[in-house]
Motif scaffolding. Structure first.
Motif, PDB file in Angstrom:
ATOM      1  N   GLY A   8       0.774  -1.253   0.098  1.00  0.00           N
ATOM      2  CA  GLY A   8       0.039  -0.056  -0.079  1.00  0.00           C
ATOM      3  C   GLY A   8       0.744   1.292  -0.068  1.00  0.00           C
ATOM      4  N   PHE A   9       1.795   1.236   0.880  1.00  0.00           N
ATOM      5  CA  PHE A   9       2.858   2.579   0.830  1.00  0.00           C
ATOM      6  C   PHE A   9       3.492   2.540  -0.589  1.00  0.00           C
ATOM      7  N   SER A  14       3.996   6.425  -5.129  1.00  0.00           N
ATOM      8  CA  SER A  14       4.112   6.618  -6.633  1.00  0.00           C
ATOM      9  C   SER A  14       3.990   8.045  -6.880  1.00  0.00           C
ATOM     10  N   PRO A  15       4.509   8.714  -7.750  1.00  0.00           N
ATOM     11  CA  PRO A  15       4.470  10.261  -8.068  1.00  0.00           C
ATOM     12  C   PRO A  15       2.926  10.679  -8.179  1.00  0.00           C
ATOM     13  N   TYR A  16       2.283   9.987  -8.878  1.00  0.00           N
ATOM     14  CA  TYR A  16       0.867  10.162  -9.247  1.00  0.00           C
ATOM     15  C   TYR A  16      -0.067  10.361  -8.199  1.00  0.00           C
ATOM     16  N   ILE A  17      -0.039   9.328  -7.527  1.00  0.00           N
ATOM     17  CA  ILE A  17      -0.866   9.322  -5.962  1.00  0.00           C
ATOM     18  C   ILE A  17      -0.437   9.984  -5.098  1.00  0.00           C
ATOM     19  N   ALA A  57      -6.312   5.728  -6.735  1.00  0.00           N
ATOM     20  CA  ALA A  57      -5.885   6.992  -6.999  1.00  0.00           C
ATOM     21  C   ALA A  57      -7.052   7.630  -6.376  1.00  0.00           C
ATOM     22  N   GLY A  58      -8.125   7.649  -6.749  1.00  0.00           N
ATOM     23  CA  GLY A  58      -9.500   8.170  -6.575  1.00  0.00           C
ATOM     24  C   GLY A  58      -9.824   8.295  -5.009  1.00  0.00           C
ATOM     25  N   ALA A 365      -2.765   5.607   2.405  1.00  0.00           N
ATOM     26  CA  ALA A 365      -3.159   6.904   2.131  1.00  0.00           C
ATOM     27  C   ALA A 365      -3.722   7.650   3.127  1.00  0.00           C
ATOM     28  N   LEU A 366      -4.302   7.150   4.174  1.00  0.00           N
ATOM     29  CA  LEU A 366      -4.526   8.002   5.472  1.00  0.00           C
ATOM     30  C   LEU A 366      -3.498   8.402   6.034  1.00  0.00           C
ATOM     31  N   ILE A 367      -2.518   7.552   6.275  1.00  0.00           N
ATOM     32  CA  ILE A 367      -1.161   7.819   7.054  1.00  0.00           C
ATOM     33  C   ILE A 367      -0.421   9.005   6.328  1.00  0.00           C
ATOM     34  N   LEU A 368      -0.175   8.699   5.148  1.00  0.00           N
ATOM     35  CA  LEU A 368       0.323   9.785   4.349  1.00  0.00           C
ATOM     36  C   LEU A 368      -0.171  11.086   4.268  1.00  0.00           C
ATOM     37  N   ALA A 369      -1.579  11.010   4.044  1.00  0.00           N
ATOM     38  CA  ALA A 369      -2.166  12.194   4.237  1.00  0.00           C
ATOM     39  C   ALA A 369      -2.275  13.093   5.298  1.00  0.00           C
TER      40      ALA A 369
END
Length: 506
Positions: A8-9, A14-17, A57-58, A365-369
């Motif tokens: 997941g990480f 990835s650059p896009y996400i 991504a979405g 994504a939650l952690i990175l956000a």
């Protein structure tokens, strides 16, 4: 688990996400900081953009908006003494006075750091609780899902407004709109009026954009130009190290933050309550447990910590019922459910089996956000402060145009544009009538689920309604639904009696 989380990480870095998450957090902070806008509007507005993206991504973009908007409310709460979102109401109680005392940067720093910690704490709870709960939910059948849907709807209806009648009416109306189109079991056309556009019913996306984004635009437009302009306080960062407070102060707030995070998680799991309640409850408890309660309301750091930790702790916990049962707990997670469904993904216990990689991508994504929120909210503070000064009569037409473009882009139909305008007027009518929008949208989403499982349950029990009461789990949720309505009625009657008694005394 660790292999899936690692994958997941790998996906979110990835650059896009990564760029999508960064932009999502930044846009979310703006929507949270500007009074009148909200996380609900931010996600509803950006939901059409995810239609052409992949699921990873979405959904990463949507959860980034969720995190940014929930925390962004602290900026206006401290600088303007106006909560950007209902989740930051209690932040104004001490954040504003701290600003007046010259401790604005300290208040902002404390708010940002403990927003981050509250979010991380709730994500850990989500990752710990959700898989186990999903295993239990795998045993659920039509009887259980019907009862859970009814319980969620009644709980939200009773808790979303002061009037039980208005809450239930809104939920029932949403349920009624969900029946338009072809029936889920026997494929009979209902309420289509021979219009082919209505064969598929109203699109969830257009209903959400109309009820939340367009209705909010109409509401704010009433006073957009004539609204009172609060003076935005200036914040100097020269010579300031770190986040403006010491390590001693940080460690001194750990018990308060831990308690507030538990309150935020506990309230966030319950459908219909949300961060708007948890931040006030945690503030009250923090005041009661404080050694210096007289300082609250005069610029106490404890109050900012309690509010911001609790409201952000509700992010992960609100996603627990969404991801494990497929039932949204509030309006934001209802729109997130729409984000899952437009990608052909049905949240629920099978999600962890059929889409395990996607689930852990969402966790990552939650952690990175959360990390990006910590960075952007502090170092981008000057930019966000300037955006608070954008006049509403300039901002609102832009938002309305984006709503129309998003609705048309869904299926390239002008009908969808008329749909968002229709539900925008309905949503505005709700505002003027004092009716909550949350029960309407939850009724619209849970309607097909409740109807389908009711009919399947009756088929399994040969048309006998007692099958729903013979099943222990189903009977328990139906009893809880009845108890929720009964308790609200009792509370309303008791409140009227107390009010009448006080009037007689005076």
């Amino acid at each position: 688990m660790f292999e899936l989380l690692q994958a997941g990480f790998g996906a979110v870095f990835s650059p896009y996400i990564f760029i999508l998450i960064t932009l999502g957090v930044a846009v979310g902070i703006v929507f949270g900081a500007v009074p009148g806008l909200s996380a609900t509007m931010a996600i509803a507005l950006c939901l059409p953009l995810t239609y052409t993206m992949g699921p990873a991504a979405g959904l990463s973009l949507l959860v980034a908006l969720f995190i940014g908007a929930t925390s962004g409310g602290l900026i206006s709460a401290i600088l303007l003494k106006i909560p950007g979102t209902p989740a930051s109401i209690a932040t104004t109680f001490d954040g504003g006075p701290m600003m007046e005392k010259g401790e604005g940067l300290k208040a902002l720093g404390v708010g940002v750091v403990f927003s981050f910690l509250g979010t991380i704490f709730s994500i850990v709870a989500l990752m710990s609780i959700a898989p186990s709960l999903a295993k239990i939910a795998l045993r659920f059948g039509p009887h259980e899902y019907f009862s859970i849907a009814i319980f969620s709807l009644t709980l939200i209806a009773t808790l979303s407004a002061g009037s039980l009648l208005k809450g239930i009416y809104a939920g029932t109306l949403g349920f009624a709109f969900s029946t338009v189109g072809i029936a889920p079991v026997d494929a009979i056309r209902r309420f289509t009026f021979d219009s082919p556009n209505l064969n598929g019913g109203f699109a969830m996306l257009t209903v959400m954009i109309g009820m939340f984004a367009v209705a909010e635009v109409i509401k704010i437009a009433e006073t957009g130009r004539a609204a009172h302009k609060s003076k935005i306080a200036s914040v100097s960062m020269k010579g300031v190290k770190g986040f403006g407070f010491s390590l001693k102060e940080f460690f001194g707030q750990i018990p308060n933050a831990f308690r507030s995070a538990l309150i935020g998680i506990g309230i966030g799991i319950l459908p219909g309550i949300g961060a708007g309640t948890s931040n006030i409850v945690s503030y009250i408890i923090a005041k009661k447990r404080s050694k210096h309660p007289e300082q609250f309301g005069k610029g106490a750091v404890d109050g900012v910590v309690a509010s911001e930790t609790a409201n952000n702790a509700g992010i992960g916990s609100a996603m627990i019922p969404l991801m494990t049962l497929g039932i949204p707990g509030d309006t934001v997670t209802a729109i997130l459910l729409g984000g899952f469904m437009i990608h052909g993904i049905q949240p629920g216990p099978l999600l962890f089996i059929s889409q395990g990689a996607l689930v852990y991508t969402i966790f990552a994504a939650l952690i990175l956000a959360s990390v990006m929120m910590l960075v952007l909210e502090f170092y981008g503070l000057r930019i966000f402060i300037k955006l608070l000064a954008v006049p509403k009569h300039i901002l609102l037409p832009i938002i309305l145009v984006l709503c129309v473009v998003g609705a048309f882009g869904l299926s390239s139909r002008v009908f969808d544009v008329w749909t968002i305008l229709l539900f925008g007027l309905i949503g505005y009518g709700f505002v003027k009538g004092g009716m909550p929008a949350a029960p309407f949208i939850i009724g619209f989403i849970l309607g097909p689920m409740a109807e389908t499982n009711l009919r399947r349950g009756l088929m399994l029990s040969d048309g006998n309604f007692m099958g729903f009461l013979a099943n222990p789990i189903s009977a328990t949720f139906l009893f809880l639904a009845l108890a929720s309505v009964a308790w609200h009625l009792f509370s309303a009657v008791r409140s009227r009696k107390n009010t009448a008694a006080r009037l007689q005394e005076t």
